[in-house]
Design a protein around this motif. Sequence first.
Motif, mmCIF file in Angstrom:
data_model
loop_
_atom_site.group_PDB
_atom_site.id
_atom_site.type_symbol
_atom_site.label_atom_id
_atom_site.label_comp_id
_atom_site.label_asym_id
_atom_site.label_seq_id
_atom_site.Cartn_x
_atom_site.Cartn_y
_atom_site.Cartn_z
ATOM 1 N N THR A 152 26.858 9.802 52.830
ATOM 2 C CA THR A 152 25.485 10.068 53.273
ATOM 3 C C THR A 152 24.689 10.639 52.106
ATOM 4 O O THR A 152 23.549 10.241 51.850
ATOM 5 N N LEU A 153 25.318 11.553 51.385
ATOM 6 C CA LEU A 153 24.655 12.151 50.231
ATOM 7 C C LEU A 153 24.288 11.062 49.222
ATOM 8 O O LEU A 153 23.165 11.034 48.698
ATOM 9 N N ALA A 154 25.213 10.129 49.007
ATOM 10 C CA ALA A 154 24.934 9.036 48.072
ATOM 11 C C ALA A 154 23.716 8.245 48.527
ATOM 12 O O ALA A 154 22.836 7.921 47.725
ATOM 13 N N PHE B 117 18.027 5.257 50.398
ATOM 14 C CA PHE B 117 18.423 4.431 51.556
ATOM 15 C C PHE B 117 18.142 5.191 52.842
ATOM 16 O O PHE B 117 17.774 4.607 53.846
ATOM 17 N N VAL B 118 18.360 6.493 52.792
ATOM 18 C CA VAL B 118 17.911 7.353 53.890
ATOM 19 C C VAL B 118 17.113 8.488 53.257
ATOM 20 O O VAL B 118 17.360 8.855 52.116
ATOM 21 N N VAL B 119 16.135 9.003 54.009
ATOM 22 C CA VAL B 119 15.345 10.113 53.469
ATOM 23 C C VAL B 119 15.681 11.367 54.268
ATOM 24 O O VAL B 119 16.006 11.297 55.449
ATOM 25 N N PRO B 120 15.604 12.537 53.594
ATOM 26 C CA PRO B 120 16.058 13.765 54.237
ATOM 27 C C PRO B 120 15.230 14.118 55.479
ATOM 28 O O PRO B 120 14.038 13.847 55.528
ATOM 29 N N GLU C 98 15.228 17.316 56.300
ATOM 30 C CA GLU C 98 14.683 18.534 55.694
ATOM 31 C C GLU C 98 15.026 18.530 54.224
ATOM 32 O O GLU C 98 16.021 17.945 53.825
ATOM 33 N N GLY C 99 14.221 19.271 53.438
ATOM 34 C CA GLY C 99 14.481 19.364 52.008
ATOM 35 C C GLY C 99 13.983 18.140 51.266
ATOM 36 O O GLY C 99 13.409 17.227 51.870
ATOM 37 N N THR C 100 14.194 18.121 49.944
ATOM 38 C CA THR C 100 13.713 16.984 49.157
ATOM 39 C C THR C 100 14.769 16.508 48.160
ATOM 40 O O THR C 100 15.593 17.288 47.695
ATOM 41 N N VAL C 101 14.710 15.219 47.897
ATOM 42 C CA VAL C 101 15.524 14.641 46.836
ATOM 43 C C VAL C 101 14.549 14.055 45.824
ATOM 44 O O VAL C 101 13.683 13.250 46.193
ATOM 45 N N THR C 102 14.670 14.446 44.553
ATOM 46 C CA THR C 102 13.819 13.831 43.537
ATOM 47 C C THR C 102 14.668 13.243 42.423
ATOM 48 O O THR C 102 15.675 13.819 42.022
ATOM 49 N N ILE D 267 10.515 11.494 40.900
ATOM 50 C CA ILE D 267 10.052 10.669 42.020
ATOM 51 C C ILE D 267 10.711 11.175 43.302
ATOM 52 O O ILE D 267 11.932 11.276 43.386
ATOM 53 N N ASP D 268 9.884 11.510 44.284
ATOM 54 C CA ASP D 268 10.403 11.919 45.590
ATOM 55 C C ASP D 268 10.906 10.665 46.306
ATOM 56 O O ASP D 268 10.215 9.648 46.340
ATOM 57 N N THR D 269 12.128 10.725 46.890
ATOM 58 C CA THR D 269 12.673 9.515 47.531
ATOM 59 C C THR D 269 11.867 9.125 48.763
ATOM 60 O O THR D 269 12.048 8.038 49.300
ATOM 61 N N ARG D 270 10.985 10.036 49.224
ATOM 62 C CA ARG D 270 10.141 9.672 50.375
ATOM 63 C C ARG D 270 8.955 8.795 49.950
ATOM 64 O O ARG D 270 8.290 8.217 50.783
#
Lengths: 283, 288, 281
Positions: free
Chosen positions: B60-62, B68-71, B73-77, B81-84
Amino acid sequence: MRIKVEDLSYVYSPKTPFEKVALDGVSFTVKEGDTVGIIGSTGSGKSTLCQHFNALIRVTHGKIYVGDVDISSKKTDLTALRKQVGMLFQFPEYQLFDDTVAKDVQFGPLNFGFDREEAARLAAEAIKMVGMDYDEVKDKSPFELSGGEKRRAAIAGVIASKPSVLVLDEPTAGLDPIGKREILELVKELKKSFCKTVIMISHNMDEIAANCNRVIVLHDGKLLYDTTPEELFADPEAVARTDLGYPHSVHIKRLLEAKGVKLDTAALDADSLLEALKRRYCV
Amino acid sequence: MSDKNCETGHAEGAVIKVDNVSYDYRSGEHVSRGVRGVSLVVNRGEFVVLLGHNGSGKSTLAKLLNGFVVPDEGTVTVEGIDTRDNERIYELRAKVGMVFQNADNQMVASVIENDIAFGPENLGVPREEIEKRITWALDAVNMSEHRKRSPNKLSGGQKQRIAIAAILAMYPDVLILDESTAMLDPKGRAEIMETIQRLNKEKGLTVILITHYMDEAIAADKIFVMNEGRVIAEGTPREVFSATDKIAEAKLELPVASKISAELRRAGLDIPFALTDEELTEGLCGLK
Amino acid sequence: MRDITLGQYYPADSFTHKLDPRVKLVLVIAFIVMVFLVKNLIAYAAVILCVVLGTLISRIPISKVLKSIKTIIFLVLFTAVLNLLFYKGDTVLWSWWRISVSLEGILFSIKMALRLILLVMGTTLLTYTTTPTGLTDGMESLMYPLKLIKVPTHDIAVIMSIALRFIPILSEEVDKIMMAQKARGASFDTGGIVKRAKALLPVLIPLFVSAFRRADELALALDARCYNATPNRTRYQIMKPTYRDLIAVAGTAAFIVLVVALNMNFWGAYVPSESLWWLFS
């Protein structure tokens, strides 16, 4: 159940440009109570050999006796043979199909001529044996189970008819450490009850050394060694020829020996190596 | 990730930032746990391993890392670039290449060079450039002689190397391998490990390997251990491996040498904690 | 053991291999039309010459060509025998009940057999010399007019390409599942048609489940490789007709003219002698 293989050869697509000799004059005997590891690099003929034991591939050259039955004969009762010699393929979870786990596990017993009641009882037993709660899973769809549970359900489907010989083709492939341990524990359990003879193909030398009392080494379709893990892994020349390497514990023992440290063990598994090291160093 | 790119080089620093991310899978009423409160940073050029048993949340983390999935809560950059950010999703995916478990399910063409061309074609890379990239990518995974052949006759390890080449041809900054070694035999696994470590060392590619085999983590710069959707341990291989209680909690299995050295230390022997067979042997010989 | 991923593709570095797949597709269609146009044996001889030349130029080993014929030989013989026995001709050589063998019948069955064999030889020449990617790219390009009316021709081509790749994978999977179920006592070759169809469920359901699982992963893999990232997709495999394609087209056209001419007996310019009538009928 003893299995005797005499001068077995097999050729894929004979007399065509794609002809390939998969087995070439292989002879050996598996005694009742044996856990035999079949090893060899990819394409050495391991799977072809194993698919002969329950006549998924029919004998075309040579002989195989399962117990006293000559399964090379055209008249062999295949259903009776396959009931006796169970076979677990790689990724067995891919064979699940029925709408409930209980029904799926009963598939084998019903095919092998048990009546419904008996099949249901065997299925319940097998599901418990693989460590699942029968009442909880019996009415579930097999496709709702988690990955590990799916594999266990599939294994239950193979052992439900209580085969006296079990052939496993890379039983732990793709599993995480817990899954691996569970399967190998299960094999030990089975050996204590109805399934005395186990034949397993594996690429994992740690598993072979720790679980088998005999090893058959195939190379290009020929039988290279028919020996014990102790002897095979004590013979560097043999290990080099198999191209498969040492189990970790044996590897450590050999590294120590190279530095002049002798140990009083064959070190076929981590525990026996650990005990020997304790004897040597912790006094 | 071209050689040229590497020379000019971006500044050292974070490529991927995961900040307090939670995500659950939902289908109708049914909710199943993905990851909970995960934070981590991957720096440029690192070889990072995510360890965990099946269902620990590592895959899931990958999937969160390349959008492929967006959080929830929280952010992945990824490189800022924000994955959202839907507008830049393809830019992001070209930067973060992902290889999956089953190589067979990742190939779209029946001839290897055409399969490798697929990614660059989708990105609109000019033809002459694609030609160069195919040559480079196949060379990087040591599969050049198979260029015009079909992937079907290859071994598992070779197929997975082609899958890696197909991602490399998009010149990613980060290569994620989502359990790409799980279905391979020891020889195939060794091939993949050799390939990705070489790419990491020689080409400076950032690699994130997701696996349940601890021995694959020995050469990592940094390890994250996952259990029940959380990161329960992180650090260098030596730090993580020697935290034997955490490893047990994560239901993982230490390499034989580590296990034995830990047991011997517990039995009072004064040897260093070993990661490899060689280290254990050295430690024991140091005792005399 | 045959690798069916590449279909029948036989890798070689020949004139035909280098032709533009689109040109080859069109030429094969022209060839099929030509085979159906042929009337008399002398024209057949021209078509045979055309196929033999094509095969030689393509550097396909004769054993490969014979192999492709072998797969249809039963059909050829079967239709030939039927034609031989039931064709109503004037020059009856032998007859019994409703069956009669006539000289015309013999000629007709030879022509029919030749027609089938030539069709197979000509079309396999295309598949022997063109990769599946070449074929799908060629078809996509030939479908260009459809693209103008918003038919997603590129998606269709990708689907064809993926289908070609997955056919061998899934057929291998069927073998594996069948083996596993046989090991659990399943039997696929006993009982009536209903029982047999039912016996296939334990194979079909796992197959579908597996196909969907693969499709899921494939969908992720396509996304990971930025499928549909830009409408300005480029193309690695370029198709550009060269002088070779011109030669191939001219050559085939010449053969078509020759066949038509022979069919019409050179517009009646040549009057065959009595003993050679069968060549021109």
